[in-house]
Design an enzyme around this catalytic site. Structure first.
Site, PDB file in Angstrom:
ATOM      1  N   LYS A  20       0.882  -1.163   0.000  1.00  0.00           N
ATOM      2  CA  LYS A  20       0.000   0.000   0.000  1.00  0.00           C
ATOM      3  C   LYS A  20       0.917   1.209   0.000  1.00  0.00           C
ATOM      4  CE  LYS A  20      -2.690   2.660   3.360  1.00  0.00           C
ATOM      5  NZ  LYS A  20      -3.366   2.697   4.670  1.00  0.00           N
TER       6      LYS A  20
ATOM      7  N   TRP B 276      -9.012  -1.043   0.378  1.00  0.00           N
ATOM      8  CA  TRP B 276     -10.252  -0.669   1.087  1.00  0.00           C
ATOM      9  C   TRP B 276     -10.045   0.439   2.121  1.00  0.00           C
ATOM     10  CZ3 TRP B 276      -8.776  -6.011   0.855  1.00  0.00           C
ATOM     11  CH2 TRP B 276      -9.456  -6.765  -0.105  1.00  0.00           C
ATOM     12  N   HIS B 277      -9.023   1.273   1.924  1.00  0.00           N
ATOM     13  CA  HIS B 277      -8.761   2.359   2.877  1.00  0.00           C
ATOM     14  C   HIS B 277      -9.189   3.711   2.308  1.00  0.00           C
ATOM     15  CE1 HIS B 277      -5.359  -0.269   4.846  1.00  0.00           C
ATOM     16  NE2 HIS B 277      -6.568  -0.789   4.984  1.00  0.00           N
ATOM     17  N   TYR B 278     -10.149   3.705   1.411  1.00  0.00           N
ATOM     18  CA  TYR B 278     -10.560   4.968   0.773  1.00  0.00           C
ATOM     19  C   TYR B 278     -11.080   5.950   1.821  1.00  0.00           C
ATOM     20  CZ  TYR B 278     -14.881   2.230   0.895  1.00  0.00           C
ATOM     21  OH  TYR B 278     -15.923   1.443   1.302  1.00  0.00           O
TER      22      TYR B 278
END
Ligand code: NAG
Ligand code: NAG
Ligand code: NAG
Ligand code: NAG
Ligand code: NAG
Ligand code: NAG
Ligand code: NAG
Ligand code: NAG
Length: 574
Positions: free
Chosen positions: A401, A504-506
């Site tokens: 990431k 999925w860290h938006y």
């Protein structure tokens, strides 16, 4: 001592025993205050109404209930007793749920305009009920930059950790990965810590020693059952405002309209009182979406949808940002444990490297793709997918990431239905610096795969190139492919772009300084705050859930402090 002093001593003793007595509170999953919204009265009144029982909302509700009456509205069900939530091997299962309107599924899938398949939680506990469970604090530089109070931040993290953070077991695969990171130069080795420090470390996990997940919903064990109400399957349609009021010239949020699972409408209002509020904790998609549905957003866009304008706020839905995930799957000749994230490499160049492992892991990656998409692949790709999916292989997944990221996009409504996904664009790798970070991260991942420590978990005859080529050929996203696509790639830059997924860290959409002020109050209205990841400019720490829960606790404390101060001032005046 006269009688008066004795009275004081006795009453002090009473106060102290109240403070230290064992909690009267409810234990998960048997919360007396949690009900399906079909049981809600037509109209009800509270001091605080929180929209969204997610990672932030649960911590916030539990905290506010210490000093006020709180209603928490969650559109999904409870996480308890669900295997997909509680067991590690359930990870991913409901993230691929195609039926976006199935309220009983713990997640609602969406596809960004970029073509990346993603998910939003729809369950009490929010993202913490469906994620990979890694628990790690934000760096002290992040806390300083945002301007939070360092001591209250630390107290708030500690409050969370007491309930939901554990030291992971670190079996063979995770240990080999950790040693490989150090060998690859991600140094120093910092051991087990929740802190965000450069080097390789073992972080916390919300999976306990029996492998059972604890979600943010467990923080409701802290809630005062006498002052808390939680409604499940409660979908908020609109925040209501009073435009003429006794307190201020600005429109004042004073209630919400929600529907239960039978479609019956209910109204909840905040009681009279200047300190009472509505707080949006519906997440990076839900919070900007609900602001727009309530008339706060870009004027032209609201008009286009036929929504009545309350406040023209062009920044609502701006700054939508998602950290890309790029991964390499590595088939293993030796058995691996089932693990989600436990060790992490925090590099100096802004890329975080993590790993997961399991039996037939390839299958679970493909599992993440929607059925409709899997079956629409060209035959050659289809055969390939079937082959990878059917083989009973042990595998690890090493992923990265990037920090930030810098590239960002925006959110728009597609319909007026709050259960429909809005349209969201993230513009992955639009900024060159994000791509550079990804490439450096991939170079480090390659070093880890090649490391001596990791050799036990890879087939030596499978080259790095073949591992990467496999990824390029899996249907990891629906991004447009170049016309001359040969299923090969020549540079790591191409690899990063072609294999982009989401971690999925938006975040973003209601950012501090643009939509809310530094106290998380929505500009140009009163009685309304946003407390969740939609207020962020960057994803905190390696994985954000610790900080999102922390923010719920932190803001709960802050809000109660100002409530107490206001009450004191009032009684002084009276
Ligand atoms: C919750 O209630 C059920 C049913 O009454 C009971 O079996 C269970 O032990 C309770 N759990 C806790 C943690 O109290
Ligand atoms: C929702 O799921 C639970 C079990 O997880 C089940 O008991 C219930 O019947 C389901 N409800 C609907 C409407 O499908
Ligand atoms: C969630 O995942 C489980 C396990 O794969 C599956 O049985 C279920 O149908 C999925 N969907 C819902 C709505 O729970
Ligand atoms: C908060 O905790 C971190 C370590 O987790 C420490 O470095 C920092 O100094 C602490 N801040 C305050 C204000 O106590
Ligand atoms: C809740 O109310 C009951 C009954 O009045 C009382 O005994 C109990 O102490 C209260 N609990 C808390 C946490 O205030
Ligand atoms: C899901 O919830 C919404 C709002 O609560 C409701 O309108 C809809 O009928 C529900 N859908 C199902 C399948 O239960
Ligand atoms: C495909 O074409 C583009 C230019 O249109 C070129 O930059 C790229 O290198 C080509 N890719 C391959 C794999 O040949
Ligand atoms: C609030 O409203 C005023 C007056 O309409 C406007 O000038 C200002 O830009 C608004 N603030 C924000 C943050 O939208």
């Amino acid at each position: 001592m006269d009688l008066g002093s004795w009275r004081i001593v006795l009453s002090l003793f009473g106060v102290i025993s109240l403070l230290f007595s064992t909690c009267y509170c409810d234990k998960a999953p048997n919360y007396s205050f949690m009900k399906e919204a079909t049981f809600a009265p037509q109209v009800s009144y509270y001091d605080y109404i929180i929209i969204g029982g997610g990672t932030a909302g649960c911590a916030l509700a539990a905290t506010l209930s210490e000093g006020a009456h709180v209603l928490l509205l969650e559109r999904g069900g409870a996480p308890y007793g669900k295997k997909v939530v509680e067991e590690m091997s359930g990870f991913g299962a409901n993230l691929s749920e195609d039926d976006v309107h199935n309220n009983n599924s713990t997640a609602q899938q969406f596809v960004s305009e970029d073509g990346v398949v993603s998910s939003r939680a729809r369950v009490l506990g929010g993202g913490s009920a469906v994620n990979a469970g890694f628990y790690s604090r934000a760096g002290t530089d992040y806390v300083a930059k945002v301007g939070w109070s360092g001591s209250l931040v630390n107290e708030s993290y500690a409050w969370i950790e007491k309930k939901v953070a554990f030291k992971p077991p670190m079996l063979q695969f995770q240990s080999a990965f950790r040693d490989g990171l150090v060998e690859a130069g991600v140094k120093p080795y910092n051991g087990f810590t929740y802190d965000h420090i450069v080097g390789t470390k073992i972080g916390g996990s919300i999976f306990d020693h029996n492998g059972k997940r604890h979600t943010a919903a467990d923080l409701l064990e802290y809630a005062n059952p006498n002052t808390t109400v939680v409604y499940l399957f409660a979908t908020v349609h609109k925040i209501m405002f009073r435009t003429k009021g006794q307190y201020s010239q600005k429109p004042r949020a004073h209630g919400v309209i929600f529907r239960d699972s039978k479609g019956i409408k209910h109204k909840a209002y905040v009681k009279a009182g200047e300190m009472n509020e509505i707080i949006l904790s519906a997440g990076a998609l839900g919070s900007p979406q609900l602001l727009m549905l309530s008339g706060i957003g870009p004027k032209a866009h609201l008009k286009e949808l036929g929504l009545e304008l309350l406040v023209d706020q062009p920044m609502v839905g701006q700054g939508m940002t998602d950290n890309p995930m790029n991964a390499v799957m590595i088939p293993s000749p030796n058995p691996v444990e089932v693990s989600l994230i436990q060790a992490v490499g925090i590099t100096e160049f802004g890329s975080y490297i993590e790993a997961a492992s399991g039996t037939n892991f390839a299958n679970s990656i493909i599992h993440l793709m929607p059925t409709s998409y899997k079956t629409s692949q060209p035959t050659s790709n289809q055969e390939y997918i079937n082959k990878v999916a059917s083989e009973k292989l042990y595998a690890g997944l090493i992923l990265e990431k990037i920090i930030g990221p810098i590239s960002s996009g925006h959110l728009l409504l597609k319909t007026k239905n709050p259960s429909d996904n809005p349209s969201v664009t993230f513009n992955y790798f639009k900024e060159k610096e994000d791509l550079t970070r990804c490439v450096k991260g991939m170079e480090t991942i390659i070093k880890v795969i090649k490391s001596k420590s990791f050799s036990k978990f890879r087939y030596s005859e499978l080259t790095i190139e073949s591992l990467l080529t496999t990824m390029v050929n899996l249907p990891l996203n629906r991004c447009p492919r170049p016309a001359n696509d040969t299923g090969l790639f020549t540079t790591l830059e191409q690899f990063c772009k072609q294999t982009v997924m989401t971690i999925w860290h938006y975040h973003g959409g209601c950012q501090v300084g643009r939509v809310v002020d530094k106290n998380y109050k929505v500009y140009n209205v009163s009685g309304l705050r946003v407390v969740d990841g939609s207020t962020f400019y960057a994803s905190p720490g390696t994985n954000p859930q610790a900080t999102v829960m922390m923010l719920g606790r932190y803001m709960g404390r802050r809000i109660l402090q100002s409530r107490t101060a206001a009450l004191k001032k009032k009684s002084f005046k009276d």
